[in-house]
Design a protein around this motif. Structure first.
Motif, short mmCIF file in Angstrom:
data_model
loop_
_atom_site.label_atom_id
_atom_site.label_comp_id
_atom_site.label_asym_id
_atom_site.label_seq_id
_atom_site.Cartn_x
_atom_site.Cartn_y
_atom_site.Cartn_z
N SER A 282 -176.89 55.18 19.41
CA SER A 282 -176.95 56.37 20.26
C SER A 282 -177.54 56.09 21.64
O SER A 282 -177.39 56.90 22.56
N GLU A 283 -178.19 54.95 21.82
CA GLU A 283 -178.71 54.60 23.15
C GLU A 283 -177.58 54.50 24.16
O GLU A 283 -177.76 54.78 25.36
N ALA A 284 -176.38 54.15 23.69
CA ALA A 284 -175.22 54.04 24.58
C ALA A 284 -174.75 55.39 25.09
O ALA A 284 -173.96 55.45 26.05
N TRP A 285 -175.23 56.49 24.49
CA TRP A 285 -174.84 57.82 24.95
C TRP A 285 -175.53 58.21 26.25
O TRP A 285 -175.04 59.08 26.99
N ILE A 286 -176.69 57.62 26.53
CA ILE A 286 -177.54 58.11 27.62
C ILE A 286 -176.84 58.08 28.99
O ILE A 286 -176.89 59.08 29.73
N PRO A 287 -176.17 56.98 29.40
CA PRO A 287 -175.52 56.98 30.71
C PRO A 287 -174.47 58.09 30.87
O PRO A 287 -174.40 58.74 31.91
N ASP A 288 -173.67 58.32 29.83
CA ASP A 288 -172.65 59.37 29.90
C ASP A 288 -173.30 60.75 29.99
O ASP A 288 -172.82 61.62 30.74
N LEU A 289 -174.36 60.96 29.25
CA LEU A 289 -175.06 62.25 29.31
C LEU A 289 -175.66 62.48 30.68
O LEU A 289 -175.64 63.61 31.21
N MET A 290 -176.17 61.43 31.31
CA MET A 290 -176.71 61.57 32.66
C MET A 290 -175.61 61.88 33.67
O MET A 290 -175.81 62.66 34.61
N ASN A 291 -174.44 61.30 33.49
CA ASN A 291 -173.29 61.62 34.36
C ASN A 291 -172.90 63.09 34.20
O ASN A 291 -172.61 63.79 35.19
N ASP A 292 -172.90 63.56 32.96
CA ASP A 292 -172.59 64.98 32.71
C ASP A 292 -173.62 65.87 33.38
O ASP A 292 -173.27 66.92 33.95
N LEU A 293 -174.87 65.49 33.31
CA LEU A 293 -175.94 66.28 33.93
C LEU A 293 -175.75 66.36 35.43
O LEU A 293 -175.88 67.44 36.04
N GLU A 294 -175.42 65.25 36.04
CA GLU A 294 -175.20 65.23 37.50
C GLU A 294 -174.04 66.13 37.88
O GLU A 294 -174.11 66.86 38.88
N ASN A 295 -172.97 66.13 37.09
CA ASN A 295 -171.81 66.98 37.39
C ASN A 295 -172.16 68.46 37.26
O ASN A 295 -171.72 69.29 38.07
N LEU A 296 -172.95 68.81 36.26
CA LEU A 296 -173.35 70.20 36.09
C LEU A 296 -174.23 70.67 37.22
O LEU A 296 -174.14 71.82 37.67
N MET A 297 -175.10 69.82 37.69
CA MET A 297 -175.95 70.17 38.81
C MET A 297 -175.13 70.52 40.05
O MET A 297 -175.46 71.44 40.80
N LYS A 298 -174.04 69.79 40.26
CA LYS A 298 -173.14 70.09 41.38
C LYS A 298 -172.49 71.45 41.21
O LYS A 298 -172.30 72.19 42.18
N GLU A 299 -172.13 71.78 39.98
CA GLU A 299 -171.49 73.08 39.72
C GLU A 299 -172.46 74.23 40.00
O GLU A 299 -172.08 75.24 40.59
N VAL A 300 -173.70 74.06 39.59
CA VAL A 300 -174.68 75.14 39.76
C VAL A 300 -175.07 75.29 41.23
O VAL A 300 -175.25 76.40 41.73
N ASN A 301 -175.17 74.16 41.93
CA ASN A 301 -175.57 74.21 43.34
C ASN A 301 -174.39 74.43 44.26
O ASN A 301 -174.54 74.67 45.42
#
Length: 301
Positions: A282-301
């Motif tokens: 599951s450690e391999a999930w972290i980079p993809d989850l961070m990419n998803d977080l960055e994309n959501l931040m753009k949507e909200v802002n």
């Protein structure tokens, strides 16, 4: 042959003597799940949980059952010093991951809308104040999770998280002031949505808590697109059609984006502080989850 993890329960679970077949559904370091066939021909699900994974039965008893939302029936709960076993209803053979029918994903969105409204309506009537406090995730709690992430060895001083520290408090304040508390599943993924004749039943409520956020719908949208090519627009429409309030698509989109951020922050916190040891790879999930977080931040802002 009784699996090793459950053999310690032989003296306190009489049903173990009735099992004629064991089918392993999941095996992690702190969790094992089996479908068992009894001499009668009936089937049950048996879940063993160790350490922090042993509290699932309490979750069902105090929170999920009290809020009258759809969930598996619990036949029994047995506990030893550092582990526990739950015997529950076998709700069905197939989930949305195994049979990703577009109509089933749309129904899962409708089920989510209904269960959120049911839970919200029953929260004040059926739960004692101390239970509500125990299971509530406040805006301050999510900000504390974010602070924890920035202190973790995986994400210390991460630029995306530092940026989120600036914007997240305002979005959380708006969310918690405008959307009522309800039940969050927190693992509303295809593997936990069982297909039944009369619809979709969410299972595995072990991570549930109380909050206004819509991270569950965020997860369902991603799964629907991935497994069945169902659009975000269609999932949002199915959810909105079941909501008994004047909720615009713009408001719903915003709630999904903020909910996705809440889900990601909480999930990342769990991963970087021990989850990677519980789920191999599951450690391999972290980079993809961070990419998803960055994309959501753009949507909200």
């Amino acid at each position: 042959m009784i699996p090793e993890r459950l053999s310690a329960y032989d003296a306190i679970i009489p049903l173990l003597d009735e099992v004629i077949e064991w089918s392993l559904l999941r095996k992690w370091s702190l969790s094992e799940v089996y479908r068992v066939t009894l001499k009668s021909g009936q089937t049950r699900i048996m879940k063993w949980g160790g350490k922090e994974m042993a509290g699932e039965a309490t979750m069902y008893q105090q929170l999920v059952s009290s809020l009258k939302v759809p969930s598996p029936h619990i036949y029994g709960f047995f506990q030893l010093e550092n582990s526990a076993v739950i015997i529950m209803e076998d709700c069905g053979r197939y989930n949305l991951e195994q049979q990703p029918n577009p109509a089933h994903f749309l129904e899962a969105a409708r089920v989510l809308a209904r269960l959120r409204e049911t839970a919200s309506a029953n929260l004040g009537k059926n739960l004692r104040s101390e239970v509500i406090r125990s299971y509530s995730a406040s805006a301050a709690d999510f900000l504390a999770l974010l602070d924890d992430l920035l202190r973790s060895r995986h994400l210390v001083r991460n630029e995306t998280l530092l940026s989120l520290q600036t914007t997240f408090p305002h979005e959380l304040q708006k969310l918690y002031q405008t959307v009522p508390f309800t039940l969050v599943h927190h693992d509303y993924h295809a593997k936990n949505l069982v297909i039944q004749k009369n619809g979709i039943l969410p299972i595995d409520w072990s991570l549930a808590y109380l909050s206004p956020h819509l991270g569950d719908l965020y997860c369902l949208i991603a799964e629907a697109r991935s497994f069945s090519n169902v659009s975000k627009k269609d999932i949002l429409s199915a959810f909105r059609d079941e909501v008994h309030s004047d909720l615009s698509i713009e408001q719903l989109n915003w709630q999904v984006s903020v909910g996705g951020i809440c889900w990601l922050v909480k999930t990342l916190k769990w991963l970087v502080y021990g989850g990677t040891d519980t789920i191999p790879g599951s450690e391999a999930w972290i980079p993809d989850l961070m990419n998803d977080l960055e994309n959501l931040m753009k949507e909200v802002n």
